[in-house]
Design an enzyme around this catalytic site. Structure first.
Site, PDB file in Angstrom:
ATOM      1  N   THR A  59      -8.220   9.113   2.531  1.00 25.26           N
ATOM      2  CA  THR A  59      -9.647   9.416   3.060  1.00 25.26           C
ATOM      3  C   THR A  59      -9.862   9.328   4.562  1.00 25.26           C
ATOM      4  O   THR A  59     -10.677  10.146   4.976  1.00 25.26           O
ATOM      5  CB  THR A  59     -10.659   8.622   2.179  1.00 25.26           C
ATOM      6  N   SER A  69      -1.863   8.371  -3.676  1.00 24.09           N
ATOM      7  CA  SER A  69      -1.279   8.336  -4.940  1.00 24.09           C
ATOM      8  C   SER A  69       0.229   9.016  -5.124  1.00 24.09           C
ATOM      9  O   SER A  69       0.901   8.826  -6.143  1.00 24.09           O
ATOM     10  CB  SER A  69      -2.087   9.042  -6.066  1.00 24.09           C
ATOM     11  N   ASP A  97      -5.228   3.731  -2.003  1.00 26.38           N
ATOM     12  CA  ASP A  97      -4.934   3.670  -3.439  1.00 26.38           C
ATOM     13  C   ASP A  97      -3.672   2.802  -3.537  1.00 26.38           C
ATOM     14  O   ASP A  97      -3.451   1.862  -4.392  1.00 26.38           O
ATOM     15  CB  ASP A  97      -5.134   4.854  -4.178  1.00 26.38           C
TER      16      ASP A  97
HETATM   17  N1  ASP Z   1      -7.151   8.846  -3.011  1.00 26.34           N
HETATM   18  C1  ASP Z   1      -7.179   8.282  -1.661  1.00 26.34           C
HETATM   19  C2  ASP Z   1      -5.793   7.745  -1.275  1.00 26.34           C
HETATM   20  O1  ASP Z   1      -5.461   6.668  -1.569  1.00 26.34           O
HETATM   21  C3  ASP Z   1      -8.205   7.249  -1.403  1.00 26.34           C
HETATM   22  C4  ASP Z   1      -8.367   6.524  -0.135  1.00 26.34           C
HETATM   23  O2  ASP Z   1      -7.747   7.308   0.672  1.00 26.34           O
HETATM   24  O3  ASP Z   1      -9.237   5.660  -0.134  1.00 26.34           O
HETATM   25  O4  ASP Z   1      -5.079   8.649  -0.506  1.00 26.34           O
END
Ligand code: ASP
Length: 348
Positions: A16, A62, A93
Site C-alpha cells: 500500500t 501476500s 501483511d
Molecule cells: N496487501 C498489502 C500488502 O501487504 C497491504 C499493505 O500494504 O498494507 O502488500
C-alpha cells in the site's frame, strides 16, 4: 552537501505505501522514485543522499516468498559499502515475516535495515505513509558521534515505534498502529524527538564483514491447537511427505492436550526426526514447559521450547536453519539459542 552526508537506499517491494492515488482518475498506481519525490517533497529537505531500487513488478506482500527475501539480501549486500542504511518499503501483511527472515540472513549486520509501510497509500490526504517513510529514513541515516550506526539492526518502524523486526507481529488491519512487539520493548519512540533506547539495541561485532545468507527449506508448517482437534488430522499432517519441522502453537504457557494419542503422535514424529517447536498462542509471554504436567509431557515427547518467539520468527528461523543443512541436533540447539535477539531465554 558535506562529504559526510549520510546516504540511504530505499527499496520498494510493493504494498500500500507505494500506491499513489492519481488525482485525476482516483486510481491507485504504483510507485516510482520521481513520483515519490513529487508526493513527499519533504524528502528533498533531508540532509541525506537518497537512492532507490524497486521490485519490478512490485508485489503485494501476500506473495512474498524466500526468493524475494534473497533478492532483498542481494540488493543490500551489493550496496552495503556504498550507503549508510536501508529503508525497505513493504506491504504490511507479511512484513513481520520478512523482517524476521532478514535478521537471520544478514549475519554481522552493522547498518540499519528499516522496514516500513502504511495502511493508506502515500498519495492520500490522511496517509500514515509519509510519516512512516520520513522517520524511517531518519533512523536509517542516524549515526553516533564515532560514525557507527545508532540502530544496526533489522527493524520495523510503524506509527511512532521502532521495533526489533524479529519480535514484531501485525495486529491491526484497520488502525495505523498495525504492528506490536509484545515481548521486547521498542528500540525507539518518535514523538517531538526521536528517543532511542541504547540499552535495548543489539550490536554485532562491527569488525566482522557482512555475511549474507540465502538458503531456506520450506518443508515446515504452523499448527494451531484447539479444543476438539482430531487425531486423524494431526496424524495426516505429521505424516506429510518431506515435512521437517512444525511450529506448534499451544495454549497459555505452552500446554497441550494430555490425551495419550496426542502425545504419542508427537513422540513418533520427533522419533522420525521431525522438529517440533512449542510457542504460545497468546500474543504476549513465553512458553514454560516445566510449569504444568501438560507441558512436561511435551518435553518428554521431544518437543523443544520456542520461548517467547513470535510465530513469524519461529517459522522463518526454522526454514533458515533447515536450509543450511544442519543436523537435527544442531537445529534443535540453535532453536534453543538466541541468535539475533529473537527470543528471551528465561525459561524452558
Ligand atoms: N496487501 C498489502 C500488502 O501487504 C497491504 C499493505 O500494504 O498494507 O502488500
Amino acid at each position: 552537501m558535506a562529504a559526510s552526508t549520510p546516504s540511504v537506499l530505499l527499496i520498494y517491494t510493493g504494498g500500500t505505501i507505494g500506491m499513489i492515488e492519481n488525482p485525476e482518475t482516483g486510481a491507485l498506481e504504483n510507485f516510482d522514485f520521481e513520483r515519490l519525490l513529487k508526493y513527499v517533497p519533504e524528502l528533498k529537505r533531508f540532509n541525506c543522499h537518497l537512492s532507490a531500487e524497486q521490485f519490478d513488478p512490485p508485489i503485494d506482500s501476500s506473495d512474498m516468498e524466500p526468493r524475494y527475501w534473497a533478492k532483498l539480501v542481494e540488493i543490500i549486500s551489493a550496496n552495503y559499502d556504498r550507503v549508510d542504511g536501508f529503508v525497505i518499503l513493504h506491504g504490511t501483511d507479511t512484513m513481520a515475516y520478512t523482517a524476521s527472515a532478514l535478521s537471520f540472513m544478514l549475519e554481522n549486520l552493522s547498518k540499519p535495515v528499516i522496514l516500513t509501510g502504511s495502511q493508506l497509500p502515500i498519495g492520500m490526504l490522511r496517509t500514515d505513509g509519509k510519516e512512516n517513510l520520513i522517520t524511517s529514513i531518519e533512523i536509517a541515516a542516524a549515526k553516533n558521534p564515532d560514525g557507527t550506526a545508532i540502530v544496526p539492526e533489522v527493524c520495523i518502524f510503524f506509527e511512532n515505534h521502532l521495533m526489533r523486526g524479529n519480535r514484531t507481529t501485525k495486529i491491526n488491519a484497520e488502525n495505523f498502529n498495525a504492528f506490536r512487539s509484545f515481548n521486547y520493548p521498542p528500540l525507539a519512540r518518535a514523538g517531538i524527538h526521536l528517543k532511542y533506547e541504547p540499552s535495548r539495541i543489539r550490536h554485532s561485532d562491527a569488525t566482522k564483514p557482512l555475511k549474507p545468507h540465502y538458503l531456506f527449506d520450506t518443508n515446515v508448517v504452523i499448527l494451531t491447537l484447539f479444543p476438539g482437534i482430531q487425531e486423524s488430522i494431526i496424524s495426516s499432517l505429521l505424516h506429510v511427505p518431506g515435512l521437517k519441522a512444525v511450529v506448534l502453537k499451544t495454549f497459555g504457557s505452552g500446554n497441550a492436550p494430555q490425551k495419550p494419542w496426542f502425545i504419542k503422535q508427537l513422540k513418533d514424529a520427533t522419533d522420525r526426526g521431525i522438529i517440533l517447536v512449542n510457542i504460545t498462542q497468546c500474543s504476549s509471554g513465553a512458553v514454560e514447559m516445566e510449569r504444568y504436567e501438560t507441558g512436561i509431557q511435551l518435553l518428554q515427547a521431544g518437543v523443544i521450547s520456542g520461548y517467547d518467539s513470535t510465530p513469524e520468527c519461529a517459522v522463518t528461523k526454522l526454514m533458515f536453519l533447515l536450509g543450511h543443512g544442519l543436523s537435527n541436533q544442531e537445529i534443535r540447539e540453535k532453536m534453543n539459542s538466541c541468535l539475533i535477539g529473537e527470543i528471551t531465554k528465561t525459561a524452558l
